[in-house]
Motif scaffolding. Structure first.
Motif, PDB file in Angstrom:
ATOM      1  N   SER A  36       7.788 -56.088 -11.231  1.00  0.00           N
ATOM      2  CA  SER A  36       8.850 -56.100 -12.221  1.00  0.00           C
ATOM      3  C   SER A  36       9.350 -54.599 -12.155  1.00  0.00           C
ATOM      4  CB  SER A  36       8.370 -56.337 -13.465  1.00  0.00           C
ATOM      5  OG  SER A  36       9.523 -56.255 -14.677  1.00  0.00           O
ATOM      6  N   HIS A  37      10.750 -54.483 -12.742  1.00  0.00           N
ATOM      7  CA  HIS A  37      11.150 -53.251 -13.004  1.00  0.00           C
ATOM      8  C   HIS A  37      11.204 -52.935 -14.513  1.00  0.00           C
ATOM      9  CE1 HIS A  37      12.849 -53.588  -8.949  1.00  0.00           C
ATOM     10  NE2 HIS A  37      12.976 -52.424  -9.031  1.00  0.00           N
ATOM     11  N   ASP A  38      10.769 -53.781 -15.352  1.00  0.00           N
ATOM     12  CA  ASP A  38      10.648 -53.794 -16.931  1.00  0.00           C
ATOM     13  C   ASP A  38       9.630 -52.968 -17.242  1.00  0.00           C
ATOM     14  OD1 ASP A  38      10.748 -53.995 -19.474  1.00  0.00           O
ATOM     15  OD2 ASP A  38      11.711 -56.028 -19.503  1.00  0.00           O
ATOM     16  N   PRO A  39       9.564 -51.779 -17.918  1.00  0.00           N
ATOM     17  CA  PRO A  39       8.657 -51.226 -18.334  1.00  0.00           C
ATOM     18  C   PRO A  39       7.669 -51.651 -19.494  1.00  0.00           C
ATOM     19  CG  PRO A  39      10.480 -49.981 -18.899  1.00  0.00           C
ATOM     20  CD  PRO A  39      10.705 -50.935 -17.929  1.00  0.00           C
ATOM     21  N   ARG A  40       8.365 -52.640 -20.098  1.00  0.00           N
ATOM     22  CA  ARG A  40       7.541 -53.372 -21.086  1.00  0.00           C
ATOM     23  C   ARG A  40       6.350 -54.309 -20.643  1.00  0.00           C
ATOM     24  NH1 ARG A  40      13.038 -55.944 -23.831  1.00  0.00           N
ATOM     25  NH2 ARG A  40      13.192 -56.256 -21.650  1.00  0.00           N
ATOM     26  N   HIS A  41       6.278 -54.433 -19.286  1.00  0.00           N
ATOM     27  CA  HIS A  41       5.304 -55.039 -18.536  1.00  0.00           C
ATOM     28  C   HIS A  41       4.015 -54.126 -18.265  1.00  0.00           C
ATOM     29  CE1 HIS A  41       6.951 -58.911 -17.794  1.00  0.00           C
ATOM     30  NE2 HIS A  41       7.983 -58.246 -17.082  1.00  0.00           N
ATOM     31  N   TRP A  42       4.322 -52.565 -18.532  1.00  0.00           N
ATOM     32  CA  TRP A  42       3.341 -51.640 -18.122  1.00  0.00           C
ATOM     33  C   TRP A  42       2.200 -51.752 -19.335  1.00  0.00           C
ATOM     34  CZ3 TRP A  42       4.720 -45.707 -18.880  1.00  0.00           C
ATOM     35  CH2 TRP A  42       3.620 -44.844 -18.095  1.00  0.00           C
ATOM     36  N   ARG A  43       0.843 -51.957 -18.720  1.00  0.00           N
ATOM     37  CA  ARG A  43      -0.049 -52.025 -19.700  1.00  0.00           C
ATOM     38  C   ARG A  43      -0.506 -50.820 -20.439  1.00  0.00           C
ATOM     39  NH1 ARG A  43      -3.421 -53.108 -16.339  1.00  0.00           N
ATOM     40  NH2 ARG A  43      -4.310 -51.196 -16.069  1.00  0.00           N
ATOM     41  N   PHE A  67      16.249 -51.198 -15.322  1.00  0.00           N
ATOM     42  CA  PHE A  67      14.815 -51.702 -16.008  1.00  0.00           C
ATOM     43  C   PHE A  67      14.957 -53.218 -16.276  1.00  0.00           C
ATOM     44  CE2 PHE A  67      16.235 -47.458 -17.569  1.00  0.00           C
ATOM     45  CZ  PHE A  67      14.984 -46.757 -17.329  1.00  0.00           C
ATOM     46  N   ALA A  68      15.768 -53.853 -15.267  1.00  0.00           N
ATOM     47  CA  ALA A  68      15.896 -55.299 -15.283  1.00  0.00           C
ATOM     48  C   ALA A  68      15.467 -56.034 -13.959  1.00  0.00           C
ATOM     49  CB  ALA A  68      17.319 -55.456 -15.837  1.00  0.00           C
ATOM     50  N   ASP A  69      15.281 -57.239 -14.275  1.00  0.00           N
ATOM     51  CA  ASP A  69      15.045 -57.973 -13.065  1.00  0.00           C
ATOM     52  C   ASP A  69      15.778 -59.476 -13.059  1.00  0.00           C
ATOM     53  OD1 ASP A  69      12.611 -56.594 -12.399  1.00  0.00           O
ATOM     54  OD2 ASP A  69      11.401 -57.426 -14.124  1.00  0.00           O
ATOM     55  N   GLY A  70      15.840 -60.074 -11.854  1.00  0.00           N
ATOM     56  CA  GLY A  70      16.529 -61.317 -11.886  1.00  0.00           C
ATOM     57  C   GLY A  70      17.918 -61.231 -12.293  1.00  0.00           C
ATOM     58  N   ARG A  71      18.225 -62.211 -12.927  1.00  0.00           N
ATOM     59  CA  ARG A  71      19.470 -62.662 -13.251  1.00  0.00           C
ATOM     60  C   ARG A  71      20.315 -61.676 -14.187  1.00  0.00           C
ATOM     61  NH1 ARG A  71      20.428 -68.316 -16.119  1.00  0.00           N
ATOM     62  NH2 ARG A  71      19.702 -69.005 -14.260  1.00  0.00           N
ATOM     63  N   ARG A  72      19.466 -61.099 -15.192  1.00  0.00           N
ATOM     64  CA  ARG A  72      19.865 -59.826 -15.831  1.00  0.00           C
ATOM     65  C   ARG A  72      20.357 -58.634 -15.253  1.00  0.00           C
ATOM     66  NH1 ARG A  72      16.443 -58.154 -20.949  1.00  0.00           N
ATOM     67  NH2 ARG A  72      17.199 -60.244 -21.726  1.00  0.00           N
ATOM     68  N   HIS A  73      19.355 -58.389 -14.244  1.00  0.00           N
ATOM     69  CA  HIS A  73      19.727 -57.364 -13.037  1.00  0.00           C
ATOM     70  C   HIS A  73      20.840 -57.709 -12.360  1.00  0.00           C
ATOM     71  CE1 HIS A  73      19.471 -55.752  -9.185  1.00  0.00           C
ATOM     72  NE2 HIS A  73      19.263 -54.603  -9.669  1.00  0.00           N
ATOM     73  N   ALA A  85      15.147 -49.671  -1.723  1.00  0.00           N
ATOM     74  CA  ALA A  85      15.138 -50.763  -0.973  1.00  0.00           C
ATOM     75  C   ALA A  85      15.173 -51.896  -1.702  1.00  0.00           C
ATOM     76  CB  ALA A  85      14.026 -50.752   0.058  1.00  0.00           C
ATOM     77  N   GLY A  86      15.520 -52.770  -1.134  1.00  0.00           N
ATOM     78  CA  GLY A  86      15.645 -54.284  -1.933  1.00  0.00           C
ATOM     79  C   GLY A  86      16.708 -54.401  -2.786  1.00  0.00           C
ATOM     80  N   PRO A  87      16.553 -55.435  -3.866  1.00  0.00           N
ATOM     81  CA  PRO A  87      17.546 -55.728  -4.778  1.00  0.00           C
ATOM     82  C   PRO A  87      18.231 -54.595  -5.805  1.00  0.00           C
ATOM     83  CG  PRO A  87      15.905 -57.414  -4.905  1.00  0.00           C
ATOM     84  CD  PRO A  87      15.356 -56.436  -3.953  1.00  0.00           C
ATOM     85  N   HIS A  88      17.163 -53.467  -5.592  1.00  0.00           N
ATOM     86  CA  HIS A  88      17.315 -52.252  -6.577  1.00  0.00           C
ATOM     87  C   HIS A  88      17.699 -51.187  -5.763  1.00  0.00           C
ATOM     88  CE1 HIS A  88      16.217 -53.490 -10.825  1.00  0.00           C
ATOM     89  NE2 HIS A  88      15.853 -54.432 -10.199  1.00  0.00           N
ATOM     90  N   ALA A  89      18.123 -51.502  -4.515  1.00  0.00           N
ATOM     91  CA  ALA A  89      18.635 -50.135  -3.783  1.00  0.00           C
ATOM     92  C   ALA A  89      19.976 -49.464  -4.274  1.00  0.00           C
ATOM     93  CB  ALA A  89      18.942 -50.556  -2.190  1.00  0.00           C
ATOM     94  N   CYS A  90      19.902 -48.170  -4.247  1.00  0.00           N
ATOM     95  CA  CYS A  90      21.145 -47.452  -5.144  1.00  0.00           C
ATOM     96  C   CYS A  90      22.468 -47.848  -4.703  1.00  0.00           C
ATOM     97  CB  CYS A  90      21.057 -46.135  -4.825  1.00  0.00           C
ATOM     98  SG  CYS A  90      22.587 -44.992  -5.238  1.00  0.00           S
ATOM     99  N   PRO A  91      23.383 -48.502  -5.633  1.00  0.00           N
ATOM    100  CA  PRO A  91      24.623 -49.140  -5.316  1.00  0.00           C
ATOM    101  C   PRO A  91      25.648 -48.066  -5.194  1.00  0.00           C
ATOM    102  CG  PRO A  91      24.248 -49.110  -7.993  1.00  0.00           C
ATOM    103  CD  PRO A  91      22.911 -48.657  -7.041  1.00  0.00           C
ATOM    104  N   ALA A  92      25.405 -46.883  -5.348  1.00  0.00           N
ATOM    105  CA  ALA A  92      26.157 -45.678  -4.971  1.00  0.00           C
ATOM    106  C   ALA A  92      26.002 -44.771  -3.670  1.00  0.00           C
ATOM    107  CB  ALA A  92      26.489 -44.814  -6.262  1.00  0.00           C
TER     108      ALA A  92
END
Length: 424
Positions: free
Chosen positions: A89-96, A121-127, A366-373
């Protein structure tokens, strides 16, 4: 006599019950710090190779005392982490460590790793919702107009130092150019542009002021967002506010903050590193001058060998997974080692020559979070280098290459200074 390189320091704070580093091994893990003196543009590449030799493609590191993570240095392993949102995940709220309160609230790391309502910091549909808004908005930037803006900005900056006989191309050119261009794209005026540039530099410094600089950046951007809501214009801020995704004000604010920091720091380092290579590598300069290498190919060579972003935090394991011979546990943080992955011997040419004519590097993620700019960053960097080479063809380095100063950061690889002498 040349002294043998020092081995990286290791630390295992007693409060952290380290996990096995390799199958069948029990005991505490040794975490190599990615912080402290000496870890700059000169020290980091050698550190990556020592880590690779000792740990393989995934190494245990410390981002601050007691704040541990996995540095993913293998090219294939990095692609796996970047592409598989169901595992990472990209969401740091999962960080132990964050959930357990082991990261101090005033830690400089939180300037980058603290959760915000932004695509980073988002995944899936929100991202996907936020990314579509940001990507569509950036897609409205006219390439021709952007090129003219960069050329005009570059000419003005060069005019300011061309008659002095010397200049420092980092603060006088590579830093100011993307800062002015990006803030103009946001629709900010000159005073706001200066405030944004100062706040961005402070946020990226990864020091005790980073959190405060991040808050200053948010205050400046919030005022800009509210101004553009009252009086929209043909600019990125106004377009993002009116995008059909209907982002909330805080989402617009934080996505602009992510865009500004990423665009400024990455492009600044990309420009400065390319200029450094052209000043210090006669073979590269000759290939470019003779038409054997295009400027875009030279820019990609930089992205393979010296990517502007060294390490990209963070990903957080959603379940126990095995990665590069390591047992990664749910809640662990992983850092994408973009620079180390670009030097993975498993993907480099067997002849040992630098990679050219190939954009399979991971310098933009890389992947869904590759830089859009990426397209806009390349246009800015290419034009900045083109204009400087045309205007000042007789540039030469003012100090020996080994005396160049680097900015100290675990995240980016950037020169602190690039002093040059100008031909009469």
């Amino acid at each position: 006599m040349t002294a043998a390189p020092r081995r990286p320091r290791t630390e295992t704070p007693p409060e952290y019950p380290g996990r096995p580093d390799r199958p069948g091994h029990s005991g505490r893990s040794r975490h190599v710090p990615l912080y402290g003196p000496g870890l700059d543009g000169d020290g980091l590449p050698a550190l990556y190779e020592r880590l690779r030799a000792e740990h393989g493609p995934v190494a245990p590191v410390a981002l601050a005392p007691g704040v541990h993570a996995w540095l993913v240095m293998g090219y294939e392993e990095l692609l796996r982490v970047a592409r598989r949102e169901r595992d990472f995940s990209h969401d740091p709220r999962h960080w132990r460590l964050l959930r357990e309160g082991r990261v101090p609230a005033d830690s400089p790391l939180l300037a980058f790793l603290g959760w915000r309502p932004a695509l980073m910091f988002a995944d899936g549909r929100r991202h996907r919702r936020m990314r579509s808004a940001v990507a569509d908005t950036l897609g409205r930037v006219d390439g021709g107009e952007l090129g003219r803006l960069v050329r005009d900005t570059a000419d003005r900056l060069i005019d300011a130092f061309a008659g002095r006989g010397e200049a420092d191309l980092v603060p006088h050119y590579a830093h100011r150019l993307p800062a002015r261009v990006v803030t103009r794209l946001l629709g900010a005026d000159e005073p706001v542009s200066r405030k944004l540039a100062e706040a961005v530099a402070g946020t990226a410094a990864a020091n005790a002021d980073s959190v405060h600089a991040g808050r200053r950046l948010e205050r400046v951007l919030l005022a800009l967002v509210r101004e553009k809501r009252r009086a929209p214009g043909p600019d990125v801020t106004s377009w993002l506010l009116t995008h059909p995704a209907s982002l909330r004000e805080e989402e617009v604010l934080h996505n602009l903050a992510v865009t500004v920091v990423a665009a400024h720091q990455t492009t600044k380092n990309w420009i400065a590193t390319t200029l450094r290579l052209l000043l210090t590598d006669p073979a590269l300069r000759s290939s470019l001058d003779g038409g054997y290498l295009t400027l875009d190919e030279a820019l990609d060579l930089v992205l393979w060998r010296f990517p502007p972003t060294q390490n990209l935090p963070g990903r957080y394991a959603l379940r126990d997974v095995r990665l590069g011979r390591r047992e990664v546990r749910a809640g662990d943080m992983l850092v994408l080692g973009l620079a180390a992955a670009g030097r993975d011997p498993r993907v480099l040419p067997a002849c040992g020559r630098p990679v050219t004519g190939n954009r399979a590097h991971v310098a933009f993620g890389a992947g869904p979070h590759a830089c859009p700019a990426q397209a806009q960053a390349r246009l800015i960097a290419r034009t900045a280098v083109e204009v400087l080479r045309r205007r000042l063809p007789g540039l030469r380095l003012a100090v020996p290459e080994e005396r160049l100063a680097w900015a100290s950061s675990p995240w980016t690889r950037g020169l602190a200074a690039l002093p040059v002498r100008l031909a009469p």
